[in-house]
Design a protein around this motif. Structure first.
Motif, PDB file in Angstrom:
ATOM      1  N   SER A 124       0.832  -1.196   0.000  1.00  0.00           N
ATOM      2  CA  SER A 124       0.000   0.000   0.000  1.00  0.00           C
ATOM      3  C   SER A 124       0.871   1.253   0.000  1.00  0.00           C
ATOM      4  CB  SER A 124      -0.908  -0.001   1.225  1.00  0.00           C
ATOM      5  OG  SER A 124      -0.123   0.045   2.382  1.00  0.00           O
ATOM      6  N   ASN A 125       2.183   1.079   0.226  1.00  0.00           N
ATOM      7  CA  ASN A 125       3.065   2.248   0.280  1.00  0.00           C
ATOM      8  C   ASN A 125       3.378   2.764  -1.113  1.00  0.00           C
ATOM      9  OD1 ASN A 125       3.270   1.916   3.025  1.00  0.00           O
ATOM     10  ND2 ASN A 125       4.931   0.431   2.764  1.00  0.00           N
ATOM     11  N   PHE A 126       3.824   3.996  -1.127  1.00  0.00           N
ATOM     12  CA  PHE A 126       4.334   4.531  -2.377  1.00  0.00           C
ATOM     13  C   PHE A 126       5.645   3.846  -2.704  1.00  0.00           C
ATOM     14  CE2 PHE A 126       1.326   8.008  -2.134  1.00  0.00           C
ATOM     15  CZ  PHE A 126       1.098   8.238  -3.490  1.00  0.00           C
ATOM     16  N   LEU A 127       5.815   3.441  -3.948  1.00  0.00           N
ATOM     17  CA  LEU A 127       7.077   2.858  -4.377  1.00  0.00           C
ATOM     18  C   LEU A 127       7.814   3.885  -5.226  1.00  0.00           C
ATOM     19  CD1 LEU A 127       6.060  -0.735  -5.514  1.00  0.00           C
ATOM     20  CD2 LEU A 127       7.265  -0.071  -3.444  1.00  0.00           C
ATOM     21  N   PRO A 128       9.131   3.995  -5.012  1.00  0.00           N
ATOM     22  CA  PRO A 128       9.883   4.936  -5.858  1.00  0.00           C
ATOM     23  C   PRO A 128       9.926   4.413  -7.288  1.00  0.00           C
ATOM     24  CG  PRO A 128      11.369   3.674  -4.465  1.00  0.00           C
ATOM     25  CD  PRO A 128       9.992   3.306  -4.037  1.00  0.00           C
ATOM     26  N   PHE A 129       9.643   5.268  -8.227  1.00  0.00           N
ATOM     27  CA  PHE A 129       9.642   4.866  -9.631  1.00  0.00           C
ATOM     28  C   PHE A 129      10.958   5.294 -10.261  1.00  0.00           C
ATOM     29  CE2 PHE A 129       8.382   4.577 -14.010  1.00  0.00           C
ATOM     30  CZ  PHE A 129       7.348   3.647 -14.032  1.00  0.00           C
ATOM     31  N   PRO A 130      11.668   4.362 -10.883  1.00  0.00           N
ATOM     32  CA  PRO A 130      12.975   4.731 -11.455  1.00  0.00           C
ATOM     33  C   PRO A 130      12.825   5.757 -12.564  1.00  0.00           C
ATOM     34  CG  PRO A 130      12.287   2.547 -12.189  1.00  0.00           C
ATOM     35  CD  PRO A 130      11.315   2.954 -11.138  1.00  0.00           C
TER      36      PRO A 130
END
Ligand SMILES: Nc1ncnc2c1ncn2[C@@H]1O[C@H](COP(=O)(O)OP(=O)(O)O)[C@@H](O)[C@H]1O
Ligand SMILES: [Mg+2]
Lengths: 404, 262, 308
Positions: free
Chosen positions: C131-137
């Motif tokens: 549910s967390n924000f994931l860093p997008f490359p």
């Protein structure tokens, strides 16, 4: 299809789903330390699961095609219960006894949970007027719930207004908002109406969240008074009493709502709503004022949401915008859809189903929304009339003409 | 005989398509009038303009209810037109499919009754009396069309012919002085058509309702109507008694030029 | 004088920011508009397809990165390609499961089914991932381009605008000149007529979902790369906004979707820039409510009256 073909087809489908779910369900990336976990077990589960699911899917699909109208065994039993006065009276008696004695048999915690379920029954029945009877898909129902809750919270916070005064006021304010929104948007076609109400719901929530000066922002409003008992404030240490009291209060509202909706359903207005749901053009050609009829349904639904909103604020003594998200609207909608649009027992069953099940099976909690979504799709595909489809009143004219 | 519906110069455009082109038509009290013409001539559009479903581009629709003043109904909302006493059926049946046969007719009574939400909640003597009236009135209508055995059947479960008759009864429940029937005999078998002719006669003589009907069944049109209007491409090409129309070369040409069902 | 220049610079930034955002909205809006044009359904799950596209790209890019593949163009190509393939596959499957059995059902049924599908997919991603924000490359590398423009916009914005323009042109060609494009237009005009002409309507519908989903996936990759983070919920808001764009332009109209996307992008950009940034989403929703109330047929939509 031969069994072999069935199996082959299911294998194909299961391969397709294994492919489909591969990146999301097998690969798990940990963004912090940049590691990948490969969850091959999930793939096997998806494969097996979809293999069997596709069997059932086709089986049920074949069944629904063609004999859609044939009542199921359960439906027949229900019809029987409905039409037989002795059985229905006896069942009703048991049900009333059970609900009345509930707070004395079960713990405070259970009573509280049950109260919540009953609140959703009222919300469901309220939305049922709008969606189930009048066929207006309202995706922003929670906005009116929020209006009711904030009306009471603010009135209580600033002016010390008590619950009993706030209850009709909250209902009125919500009805006012319903009419205000309804007048321009009810002209729209069904699917546009759905989107506008959704937009409206989000606007209300965003305003509650961002207009701190008036609505106290995301932190919300706390210390809202519980309802007074015949003028007597219930003090803090008597919380169990307050919970019991709340239970009976909501129960009373449930009973009143059932009574009201039941009468409405078989009234001139109720029939007009259903006709409107069936065919708007024919309805107008029958001399029914489309706008006005829709507006009554919409405003009445809003009124009920407003009332439950006031009760919600009084029950939890604390509210914030997080309680009024689109998901809340979606839950209430699935209560109506799952239970059976237009059907009172259906909506009651739906509410208990959707509120109690996740409450008692905590592990299910995470899967709750997943199951809601899936059940909405499955219901629409296989059983659009819901768990308990709504039954039209039969009229008996004279004994010489037996009714089929 | 006084004119109850007087249409002058009626024009209806859909984008570039002119579906009605300066059409004139009148109906006098007690008449059965037929409106005929090839498919796509604009007959249904004419009904839709009269009943407020479309707002015509030009012209006048003048309605004179019995003992009342003449009103121009261009662009008036459909439910108001129905309340004035014009009721209709639809070419492609529009019943309330998931309501019972009786309820379908009860909806027709809506515009002649009053009770509102509060009445439904309290269900006082007035509401109860009204409800009783609605039920009995509707049942009587069902008997008249011979559908009393199917009171509690869903409309969608009725055979086609019965659905057509139910739609007529539903329109009658609104107490019209003019009934507009859009292809009432379409899809009926010969027996049902004969019954329909009887029913229409009965409606005129017993209920004193005038009738305007769109129909392709020439035999039915010729036996039923007092006067016939013929349309083609949105225009009126002829009008007169059945005898006059039968021998009118313009009409024959319009129909022969059309190779689909006429 | 100086002040004016600052003002002008600010205005230009907002304008280009709106253009960037608007082109992404347009990409997603195209899916709504094409599906609506053909089966008159608001595909509520479309936002989720876009979100799944973004997630797929994120997963592929991260796995490649861990495996030691560092060639920027290759990573971009593989992850964007994967996103497009997967989003299309999801779009196709969603249509087959949730909409095609309801072809003849009452109008509200497929809509409710679509809402259910949207909730399902959101929570599916939530449960399968996080549910967390994931860093997008950062998939779009920095590069040098025209001197005056590069002052007010980054290479990522530049790429977004260029990519969407190219896609719009390709889409127009597809719809105007190819066989399947003609079949799509015929089906949108009159489904029963298309059937009579021997067009396989089911294929056309599936194809429409696939194209729409592919466009949404491109949008997902672009926005993920620009914003730098994604979560399971991005599809919901983006979906409603793109739908707003589609309605604004006139639902069913392809140029309308593009125009609507841009107008919405600018509204948001100037609204947040000149009024208040707290209400970014409120602008979009208000615009949506206002258009639906005052001009439901949209800017380029045709006023159609229902045939009776
Ligand atoms: N809502 C509408 N929009 C566009 N064209 C319409 C509409 N309603 C009817 N038409 C057109 O008007 C013409 C007349 O149609 P109609 O009145 O249904 O003919 P009829 O009932 O005589 O067969 C046809 O060309 C039809 O396509
Ligand atoms: Mg016609």
């Amino acid at each position: 299809m031969t069994p072999l073909k069935h199996i082959l087809r299911s294998i194909m489908i299961s391969i397709w789903f294994m492919f489909l779910t591969f990146p999301l369900m097998v690969v798990y990336i940990n963004p912090l330390n940049y590691t990948v976990t490969w969850r091959w077990k999930n793939m096997i589960m998806v494969g097996i699961g979809t293999f069997f699911a596709s069997f059932f899917w086709r089986r049920f699909q074949n069944r629904t095609v063609g004999n859609n109208d044939k009542p199921s065994l359960g439906q027949k039993t229900l019809n029987h219960i409905y039409t037989s006065p002795e059985i229905s009276r006896m069942l009703l008696g048991v049900l009333i006894l059970f609900t009345l004695s509930f707070p004395f048999i079960f713990s405070t915690y259970q009573t509280n949970v049950f109260t919540t379920a009953l609140m959703y029954v009222v919300l469901g029945l309220g939305l049922n007027i709008v969606v189930g009877l009048a066929g207006l898909l309202d995706l922003g129902y929670v906005a009116f719930y929020a209006v009711g809750a904030y009306s009471y919270a603010l009135l209580n916070h600033h002016f010390g207004v008590g619950f009993w005064v706030a209850l009709p006021l909250g209902a009125l304010v919500a009805a006012f908002f319903g009419i205000l929104l309804g007048i321009p948007v009810l002209r729209l076609r069904g699917d546009y109406l759905a989107i506008v109400t959704l937009g409206f719901g989000e606007i209300i929530r965003l305003i509650l969240e961002n207009w701190d000066k008036v609505f106290f922002g995301p932190s919300g409003i706390s210390n809202i008074s519980r309802p007074a008992f015949f003028g007597v404030e219930l003090v803090e240490k008597s919380i169990p009493h307050a919970i019991k009291y709340m239970y009976y209060l909501v129960l009373l509202l449930v009973l009143f709502t059932i009574f009201f909706v039941n009468r409405l359903k078989n009234s001139r207005i109720g029939r007009a709503w259903i006709a409107l749901r069936e065919d708007e053009i024919a309805c107008q050609a029958m001399g029914i004022n489309k706008m006005r009829t829709k507006l009554t349904a919409f405003a009445l639904g809003a009124t009920w949401a407003g009332m439950v909103g006031v009760i919600f604020a009084a029950k939890t003594t604390f509210i914030n915008p997080a309680s009024f998200t689109f998901m809340e609207s979606a839950i209430i909608l699935s209560i109506v859809v799952l239970g059976g649009m237009g059907s009172i027992p259906g909506v009651i069953l739906g509410a208990f189903f959707l509120v109690l099940l996740p409450e008692y099976f905590r592990t299910l909690g995470d899967y709750r929304m997943l199951a809601f979504g899936a059940s909405m799709v499955i219901m629409m595909v296989f059983r659009p009339q819901g768990l308990i489809s709504h039954i039209r009143t039969k009229y008996n004219f004279n004994a010489k003409e037996p009714l089929a | 005989m006084n004119v109850i519906l007087d249409v002058k110069n009626l024009t209806m455009d859909f984008g570039g398509v002119r579906a009605l082109n300066r059409l004139d038509l009148d109906i006098r009290a007690g008449e059965i009038v037929a409106l005929i013409g090839p498919n796509g001539a604009g007959k249904t559009t004419f009904f839709n303009c009269i009943t407020g479903i479309y707002n015509p581009t030009g012209g006048d629709i003048l309605v004179t209810p019995p003992q009342k003043k003449t009103v121009r109904v261009n662009g008036v909302k459909p439910h108001i037109v129905t309340r004035m006493g014009l009721a209709r059926t639809f070419q492609n049946i529009r019943l309330f499919q998931n309501m019972t046969v009786l309820e379908n007719i009860m909806i027709g009574r809506h515009c002649r009754t009053q009770s509102e939400i509060l009445g439904a909640l309290i269900r006082g003597p007035k509401t109860r009396a009204e409800e009783e009236h609605i039920v009995h009135y509707s049942y009587a209508l069902l008997k008249k069309i011979g559908l009393e055995r199917q009171v509690n059947e869903f409309a969608k479960n009725l055979p086609y012919g019965d659905q057509r008759r139910l739609e007529i009864a539903r329109a009658m429940a609104t107490d019209p002085f003019l009934l507009l029937l859009d292809e009432p005999a379409a899809g009926l078998n010969p027996q049902e058509t004969t019954d329909l002719v009887d029913l229409i006669h009965k409606i005129r003589t017993e209920d004193k309702i005038s009738i305007l009907l769109i129909e392709h069944d020439m035999k039915l049109v010729m036996t039923l109507s007092d006067r016939i209007f013929v349309m083609d491409y949105g225009k009126k090409i002829a009008q007169g008694t059945p005898g006059e129309i039968r021998n009118n070369p313009v009409v024959i040409k319009a129909y022969l030029g059309e190779d689909s069902d006429a | 004088m100086d002040n004016l220049q600052v003002e002008l610079q600010y205005f230009l930034e907002l304008f280009l920011g709106g253009l960037t955002k608007g082109s992404i909205y347009a990409l997603i809006a195209l899916g709504y508009t094409m599906v609506y044009g053909i089966i008159e359904l608001i595909n509520f799950a479309h936002g989720e397809i876009y979100m799944i596209g973004a997630f797929t790209a994120l997963i592929i890019a991260t796995v490649l990165n861990i495996m030691g593949v560092n060639h920027a163009a290759l990573v971009l190509l593989l992850s964007a390609g994967g996103a497009v393939v997967y989003a299309s596959a999801y779009g196709y499957t969603v249509e087959k499961i949730a909409y095609s059995p309801l072809r003849n059902a009452p109008r509200l049924s497929p809509l409710i089914s679509a809402i259910g599908m949207s909730i399902f997919l959101q929570n599916y991603v939530l449960l399968a991932q996080t549910s967390n924000f994931l860093p997008f490359p950062k998939l779009i590398p920095e590069f040098e381009f025209l001197e005056p423009i590069s002052h007010i916009m980054g290479s990522s914005e530049f790429t977004i605008i260029c990519t969407t323009s190219v896609i719009m042109v390709l889409l127009t060609i597809l719809i105007k000149f190819t066989k399947i494009g003609k079949a799509m237009r015929a089906t949108a005009q009159d489904k029963s007529m298309a059937l009579l002409l021997g067009i396989n309507v089911n294929h056309v519908i599936s194809f429409t979902f696939i194209i729409g989903s592919a466009l949404a996936a491109v949008g997902g990759v672009l926005i993920g790369s620009q914003m730098g983070q994604i979560n399971f919920y991005i599809g919901f808001i983006a979906g409603i906004k793109a739908f707003t764009a589609a309605v604004l332009g006139g639902i069913g109209s392809i140029p309308g979707a593009v125009l609507g996307g841009l107008v919405l992008g600018w509204t948001e950009s100037f609204g947040t820039g000149y009024i208040s940034s707290d209400y970014e989403d409120v602008f979009a929703f208000t615009l949506l409510v206002l258009i639906l109330i005052f001009k439901p047929s949209g800017i380029l939509g045709r006023n159609t009256s229902q045939k009776v």
